[in-house]
Design an enzyme around this catalytic site. Structure first.
Site, PDB file in Angstrom:
ATOM      1  N   GLU A  14     -44.647 -12.298 -43.430  1.00 25.35           N
ATOM      2  CA  GLU A  14     -45.678 -13.063 -42.731  1.00 25.35           C
ATOM      3  C   GLU A  14     -46.142 -14.217 -43.607  1.00 25.35           C
ATOM      4  O   GLU A  14     -46.284 -15.338 -43.152  1.00 25.35           O
ATOM      5  CB  GLU A  14     -46.844 -12.130 -42.390  1.00 25.35           C
ATOM      6  CG  GLU A  14     -47.957 -12.790 -41.592  1.00 25.35           C
ATOM      7  CD  GLU A  14     -49.131 -11.841 -41.312  1.00 25.35           C
ATOM      8  OE1 GLU A  14     -49.026 -10.648 -41.625  1.00 25.35           O
ATOM      9  OE2 GLU A  14     -50.132 -12.333 -40.785  1.00 25.35           O
ATOM     10  N   GLN A  22     -49.805  -7.615 -32.910  1.00 23.92           N
ATOM     11  CA  GLN A  22     -49.918  -6.916 -34.193  1.00 23.92           C
ATOM     12  C   GLN A  22     -51.208  -6.113 -34.268  1.00 23.92           C
ATOM     13  O   GLN A  22     -52.304  -6.693 -34.247  1.00 23.92           O
ATOM     14  CB  GLN A  22     -49.900  -7.952 -35.328  1.00 23.92           C
ATOM     15  CG  GLN A  22     -50.049  -7.359 -36.716  1.00 23.92           C
ATOM     16  CD  GLN A  22     -50.042  -8.422 -37.809  1.00 23.92           C
ATOM     17  OE1 GLN A  22     -50.371  -9.582 -37.557  1.00 23.92           O
ATOM     18  NE2 GLN A  22     -49.671  -8.047 -39.009  1.00 23.92           N
TER      19      GLN A  22
HETATM   20  C1  LIG Z   1     -58.089 -15.783 -35.356  1.00 26.96           C
HETATM   21  C2  LIG Z   1     -57.681 -14.492 -36.007  1.00 26.96           C
HETATM   22  C3  LIG Z   1     -56.499 -13.880 -35.604  1.00 26.96           C
HETATM   23  C4  LIG Z   1     -56.122 -12.661 -36.162  1.00 26.96           C
HETATM   24  N1  LIG Z   1     -54.994 -12.024 -35.674  1.00 26.96           N
HETATM   25  C5  LIG Z   1     -54.709 -10.760 -36.091  1.00 26.96           C
HETATM   26  C6  LIG Z   1     -53.674  -9.993 -35.487  1.00 26.96           C
HETATM   27  O1  LIG Z   1     -52.968 -10.475 -34.590  1.00 26.96           O
HETATM   28  N2  LIG Z   1     -53.478  -8.724 -35.887  1.00 26.96           N
HETATM   29  C7  LIG Z   1     -54.221  -8.159 -36.885  1.00 26.96           C
HETATM   30  O2  LIG Z   1     -53.976  -7.013 -37.219  1.00 26.96           O
HETATM   31  N3  LIG Z   1     -55.220  -8.843 -37.476  1.00 26.96           N
HETATM   32  C8  LIG Z   1     -55.486 -10.133 -37.100  1.00 26.96           C
HETATM   33  N4  LIG Z   1     -56.537 -10.832 -37.679  1.00 26.96           N
HETATM   34  C9  LIG Z   1     -57.393 -10.139 -38.642  1.00 26.96           C
HETATM   35  C10 LIG Z   1     -57.297 -10.682 -40.055  1.00 26.96           C
HETATM   36  O3  LIG Z   1     -56.152 -10.227 -40.665  1.00 26.96           O
HETATM   37  C11 LIG Z   1     -58.595 -10.255 -40.764  1.00 26.96           C
HETATM   38  O4  LIG Z   1     -59.634 -11.033 -40.231  1.00 26.96           O
HETATM   39  C12 LIG Z   1     -58.513 -10.441 -42.253  1.00 26.96           C
HETATM   40  O5  LIG Z   1     -57.685  -9.478 -42.815  1.00 26.96           O
HETATM   41  C13 LIG Z   1     -59.889 -10.391 -42.925  1.00 26.96           C
HETATM   42  O6  LIG Z   1     -60.546  -9.210 -42.567  1.00 26.96           O
HETATM   43  P1  LIG Z   1     -62.053  -9.241 -42.031  1.00 26.96           P
HETATM   44  O7  LIG Z   1     -62.121 -10.263 -40.971  1.00 26.96           O
HETATM   45  O8  LIG Z   1     -62.448  -7.866 -41.705  1.00 26.96           O
HETATM   46  O9  LIG Z   1     -62.888  -9.782 -43.253  1.00 26.96           O
HETATM   47  P2  LIG Z   1     -63.355  -8.923 -44.537  1.00 26.96           P
HETATM   48  O10 LIG Z   1     -62.193  -8.226 -45.094  1.00 26.96           O
HETATM   49  O11 LIG Z   1     -64.557  -8.161 -44.213  1.00 26.96           O
HETATM   50  O12 LIG Z   1     -63.709 -10.117 -45.532  1.00 26.96           O
HETATM   51  C14 LIG Z   1     -64.931 -10.802 -45.537  1.00 26.96           C
HETATM   52  C15 LIG Z   1     -64.925 -11.741 -46.727  1.00 26.96           C
HETATM   53  O13 LIG Z   1     -64.816 -11.000 -47.916  1.00 26.96           O
HETATM   54  C16 LIG Z   1     -63.712 -11.457 -48.690  1.00 26.96           C
HETATM   55  N5  LIG Z   1     -63.146 -10.350 -49.439  1.00 26.96           N
HETATM   56  C17 LIG Z   1     -62.798  -9.140 -48.968  1.00 26.96           C
HETATM   57  N6  LIG Z   1     -62.314  -8.390 -49.967  1.00 26.96           N
HETATM   58  C18 LIG Z   1     -62.356  -9.131 -51.087  1.00 26.96           C
HETATM   59  C19 LIG Z   1     -61.990  -8.909 -52.457  1.00 26.96           C
HETATM   60  N7  LIG Z   1     -61.482  -7.760 -52.862  1.00 26.96           N
HETATM   61  N8  LIG Z   1     -62.169  -9.921 -53.329  1.00 26.96           N
HETATM   62  C20 LIG Z   1     -62.695 -11.102 -52.938  1.00 26.96           C
HETATM   63  N9  LIG Z   1     -63.068 -11.356 -51.676  1.00 26.96           N
HETATM   64  C21 LIG Z   1     -62.895 -10.380 -50.757  1.00 26.96           C
HETATM   65  C22 LIG Z   1     -62.767 -12.033 -47.668  1.00 26.96           C
HETATM   66  O14 LIG Z   1     -61.871 -12.940 -48.265  1.00 26.96           O
HETATM   67  C23 LIG Z   1     -63.728 -12.697 -46.720  1.00 26.96           C
HETATM   68  O15 LIG Z   1     -64.116 -13.931 -47.229  1.00 26.96           O
HETATM   69  C24 LIG Z   1     -56.916 -12.071 -37.167  1.00 26.96           C
HETATM   70  C25 LIG Z   1     -58.077 -12.720 -37.586  1.00 26.96           C
HETATM   71  C26 LIG Z   1     -58.470 -13.913 -37.030  1.00 26.96           C
HETATM   72  C27 LIG Z   1     -59.735 -14.563 -37.492  1.00 26.96           C
END
Ligand SMILES: Cc1cc2nc3c(=O)[nH]c(=O)nc-3n(C[C@H](O)[C@H](O)[C@H](O)COP(=O)(O)OP(=O)(O)OC[C@H]3O[C@@H](n4cnc5c(N)ncnc54)[C@H](O)[C@@H]3O)c2cc1C
Ligand SMILES: Cc1cc2nc3c(=O)[nH]c(=O)nc-3n(C[C@H](O)[C@H](O)[C@H](O)COP(=O)(O)OP(=O)(O)OC[C@H]3O[C@@H](n4cnc5c(N)ncnc54)[C@H](O)[C@@H]3O)c2cc1C
Lengths: 380, 398
Positions: free
Chosen positions: B244, B126
């Site tokens: 999902e 993905q």
């Molecule tokens: C082990 C693992 C596997 C993954 N696998 C995939 C995959 O196969 N394909 C894929 O596309 N993605 C994948 N992901 C990505 C995952 O979807 C993202 O990590 C997730 O969407 C969070 O984005 P970020 O890590 O950039 O955190 P950020 O979005 O930067 O968030 C940081 C913090 O801020 C909080 N936050 C952000 N916005 C808000 C808001 N509006 N209000 C309150 N709190 C907020 C979040 O909850 C979090 O606590 C994976 C992630 C992990 C850790």
């Protein structure tokens, strides 16, 4: 009451902080951790040269005469840098046992070396079944001509892989969970019958399992009286716990700083994520945990070297309980507020998180100390 | 009101149990129960057994190889599979891209891709998240520019789970940089072997290689690989996300892991007694068990309501938050129950084929790592904070 540091204490803290800052950038730590020794020999000798390994020892053995507050200051800085050296195990825990129980000959021989950092010790109290209970000892020590013969297994000896001598608890009499009949021995890890399985730990350090198969030790290896070691083991583990709380404090403080910084810089939805109130409050909760843990670490430090009584035992148990809980909470929240990046090996926050969670797995977890406290709690 | 399974549902459960008993390979089940990592081959072996039985793609229409199961049957199937130690289905092909292709794809795409998913010929990953686009997915920057019969793709995806095994990736790409954020996005299927793609591993804190960075440098993708219309990719993305989220509560696997915890807690001792007989520890196990009981009921309730009217809506966010919290609580207790043995980091003992001396027990080596790994549950698939935002907006209308 006075929470201010003396000028000397402030200097000590600055020295430790500077040393850690200069010698322990995160990339270096990775290298130290992966090396065979599992820590930096150079940093260890710097700790000796700057007198930091001498801090808790009295002046007559080359020490600095420091107490709980001094060790707290050093440990906090060592924790901040996620340092890997067995300072707590050797200097505070084993050194304390030697100092409390050692004969004059043992002290004259060993304490100056420990204080100088030229001899590294480790402590082997846990066993596979003991689950943090120091009195649960199955390793046997049989009196034989000229000394003792030790057989058994000691679990998860941090720093045991590199120690010059290991302090081992073993049963000279009684049944496996009796409070009497436990004795301490100074064991040479290279003696016949001793074997070790060395492994890294999940928080980046190294330790070993210690197997004792009819290990012959001389009578002069006995530390303290025969069969009477438990109260000293508990007392010294209390000192180790106070130091461990300070270690956690440094690491927690760093994890909070990294997270706060990230909240201010990471942008999603066009704003720094720190603008989201739900994250602000979570950060406030982390900071609150840090404050609580700081208070308990200070309290434990001031009682660590004090009289051995119920009040001290309660304070140590409470400090470990509060700090272990706070450490886990800060670790989990720090990862969560970072999102995916908080889970990556290449970012030091993840290593703080691992260290903070693992604080509970040495010298008793929060459950262990909750039960200990409840038992000692005053009812009126 | 009747909270018990009907006679047909019970008969179905027996059928699933009989199937698992006779068909699930013992070596695979053993690995799952001890928390060891599955190899690609393990997954594929189990997949073929399921495909043969017609149960690999329960959510697909029957004529494409799916089933007629309703939500209760799916739940029963999931729970039994977990209880028997079947590996969790890697969802990216069968449960993510396939529903999108079925709903928005052309007949040609359906005919081409779906059989390849069943056969295991294609392994999907993905490509949604980017370094700058996590929770704020719509801010993604990976660019696709039309050039004749191709799109030329440039940019970067990250956190790509199991991308190292994949030969296909479905991506959200920006096709119209001028349009309002959500409007200029398209859903593109990309062959991972295309020139210009490179994959770099990301090692997680437990030392595992599960996620990757994927870089696109002038990658040419045939326009026939576009799903749905150009600039309508957000519709596909949202459709996929609701699919999902329904599976993310992980009730079945939490139940299996809780049973594992109890077994271990009977073996580990404290003060000469099994840990499970320690009142304080026992109470903590009891607490998660009660939580799990409640969420199972909530899941069934929400699914039953959805049976009347399609996929569950924002309620699935509640299930995701609570379900992942419960799973994380269980992994916390699993780490705790082994005391100091959580510390040794025994990479060799975590290997699939380790047959050397065990430091402590066959279950202990992976527990601390698992606890750290499972922190991901509250981050991915829409972080728990984002799920709560959805609940407050969609259900509470705040
Ligand atoms: C082990 C693992 C596997 C993954 N696998 C995939 C995959 O196969 N394909 C894929 O596309 N993605 C994948 N992901 C990505 C995952 O979807 C993202 O990590 C997730 O969407 C969070 O984005 P970020 O890590 O950039 O955190 P950020 O979005 O930067 O968030 C940081 C913090 O801020 C909080 N936050 C952000 N916005 C808000 C808001 N509006 N209000 C309150 N709190 C907020 C979040 O909850 C979090 O606590 C994976 C992630 C992990 C850790
Ligand atoms: C027992 C009692 C004694 C009191 N005594 C005094 C007194 O002696 N003198 C006096 O002047 N007042 C007094 N107060 C009033 C008190 O200060 C107010 O109740 C208080 O300031 C909250 O205001 P409110 O009740 O209007 O609630 P609101 O301000 O309407 O708040 C309702 C809820 O919204 C939350 N909230 C509000 N704003 C925000 C925000 N920006 N972010 C997040 N959450 C928010 C609040 O925390 C609360 O949970 C007393 C109140 C009580 C209950």
């Amino acid at each position: 009451m006075d929470f201010k540091l003396t000028e000397e204490q402030q200097m000590l803290q600055d020295t430790a902080a500077r040393l850690v800052r200069d010698a322990y950038p995160f990339e270096q730590r990775e290298k130290f951790s992966e090396s065979e020794l599992g820590f930096s020999a150079e940093f260890w000798s710097q700790l000796g040269e700057l007198g930091l390994t001498a801090v808790p020892f009295s002046e007559d053995v080359g020490g600095f005469g420091g107490g709980g507050v001094e060790t707290m200051l050093v440990m906090t800085e060592l924790g901040r840098g996620l340092t890997l050296e067995p300072y707590l195990q050797s200097v505070i825990f084993a050194g304390g046992l030697l100092n409390q129980l050692g004969s004059d000959a043992q002290k004259d021989d060993l304490l100056p070396q420990v204080a100088a950092g030229s001899l590294q010790l480790a402590v082997a109290f846990d066993e596979p079944q003991s689950h943090y209970n120091l009195h649960d000892v199955q390793t046997k020590a049989e009196a034989v001509d000229g000394g003792y013969r030790l057989s058994g297994r000691k679990a998860v000896v941090i720093g045991g892989h590199s120690a010059g001598k290991i302090i081992v608890s073993a049963r000279t009499s009684g049944d496996s969970r009796d409070e009497t009949g436990i004795s301490l021995f100074l064991v040479d890890p290279n003696a016949p019958g001793v074997s070790r399985r060395v492994y890294p730990t999940i928080d980046g350090r190294k330790g070993c399992e210690l197997f004792l198969d009819n290990v012959q030790v001389g009578a002069d290896s006995l530390l303290g009286d025969v069969g009477n070691a438990l109260s000293a083991m508990r007392y010294q583990q209390g000192r180790a716990i106070a130091a461990q709380c300070a270690d956690a404090l440094g690491s927690m403080d760093e994890a909070c700083k990294l997270t706060l910084d990230y909240l201010k810089t990471r942008k999603q939805f066009g704003v720094p994520i720190g603008k989201f109130q739900v994250l602000q409050h979570r950060m406030v909760d982390m900071q609150t945990e840090l404050e609580q843990a700081t208070s308990m670490a200070i309290l434990a430090a001031t009682f660590a070297d004090g009289e051995d009584n119920d009040e001290r035992s309660r304070i140590i148990a409470a400090a470990k309980y509060i700090c272990a809980r706070a450490a886990r909470k800060v670790a989990e929240e720090a990862i969560q507020l970072h999102g995916g990046i908080g889970m990556t090996w290449e970012y030091n926050l993840a290593h703080h998180a691992k260290r903070l969670v693992m604080i509970a797995h040495q010298f008793g977890d929060d459950d262990h100390h909750l039960k200990a406290y409840a038992k000692l709690m005053q009812v009126a | 009101m009747n909270v018990n399974y009907t006679a047909e549902e019970l008969a179905f459960r027996d059928e699933v149990r009989a199937f698992l008993k006779s068909e699930l390979p013992a070596d695979i089940a053993a690995k799952v129960k001890l928390g060891k990592h599955m190899s690609k081959e393990d997954h594929q072996r189990w997949q073929q057994i399921l495909v043969k039985r017609g149960w690999y793609a329960p959510g697909w229409p029957v004529e494409l190889g799916g089933t007629t199961w309703g939500p209760v049957e799916k739940h029963i199937f999931d729970e039994e599979c977990s209880a028997f130690g079947a590996p969790r289905t890697v969802p990216f092909g069968v449960n993510m891209v396939a529903p999108v292709i079925i709903k928005f794809g052309t007949q040609q795409q359906i005919d081409h891709y779906l059989p390849r998913i069943l056969s295991g010929e294609d392994w999907w990953c993905q490509g949604y998240s980017e370094p700058g686009a996590g929770s704020d997915l719509a801010s993604l920057k990976t660019r696709a520019v039309r050039d004749g019969d191709h799109y030329v793709v440039n940019g970067q995806k990250t956190w790509t789970t199991l991308g190292q095994h994949a030969n296909m990736i479905f991506c959200l790409v920006r096709t119209d940089p001028e349009a309002q954020q959500q409007r200029g996005i398209s859903f593109l299927l990309i062959d991972m072997k295309s020139p210009g793609i490179s994959v770099r591993p990301i090692i997680t804190l437990d030392g595992d290689h599960e996620v990757n960075e994927v870089f696109f440098d002038n990658v040419r993708v045939p326009v026939g690989n576009l799903v749905g219309e150009e600039n309508q990719g957000w519709t596909c993305a949202k459709y996929l996300l609701t699919h999902e989220r329904t599976g993310l509560a992980g009730i079945g696997s939490s139940k299996a892991v809780l049973a594992h915890l109890k077994r271990i807690a009977m073996k580990e001792v404290c003060d000469g007694k099994p840990m499970l007989e320690d009142p304080l520890f026992r109470a903590q196990v009891a607490e998660v068990e009660m939580q799990l009981m409640a969420i199972e009921m909530s899941t069934l309730r929400i699914l039953a309501a959805a049976k009347e009217g399609g996929v569950p809506g924002a309620e699935s966010s509640i299930l995701k938050v609570k379900g992942t919290e419960i799973r994380q609580a269980i992994t916390h207790l699993l780490r705790k129950v082994i005391g100091p043995y959580a510390l040794p980091f025994l990479e060799e003992e975590m290997q699939l084929d380790y047959d050397g001396e065990l430091l402590h027990a066959d279950y202990s080596a992976s527990l601390a790592g698992d606890y750290f790994n499972m922190r991901k549950l509250s981050i991915f698939g829409g972080s728990n904070e984002i799920q709560k935002n959805i609940v407050s907006k969609m259900i509470l209308e705040l």
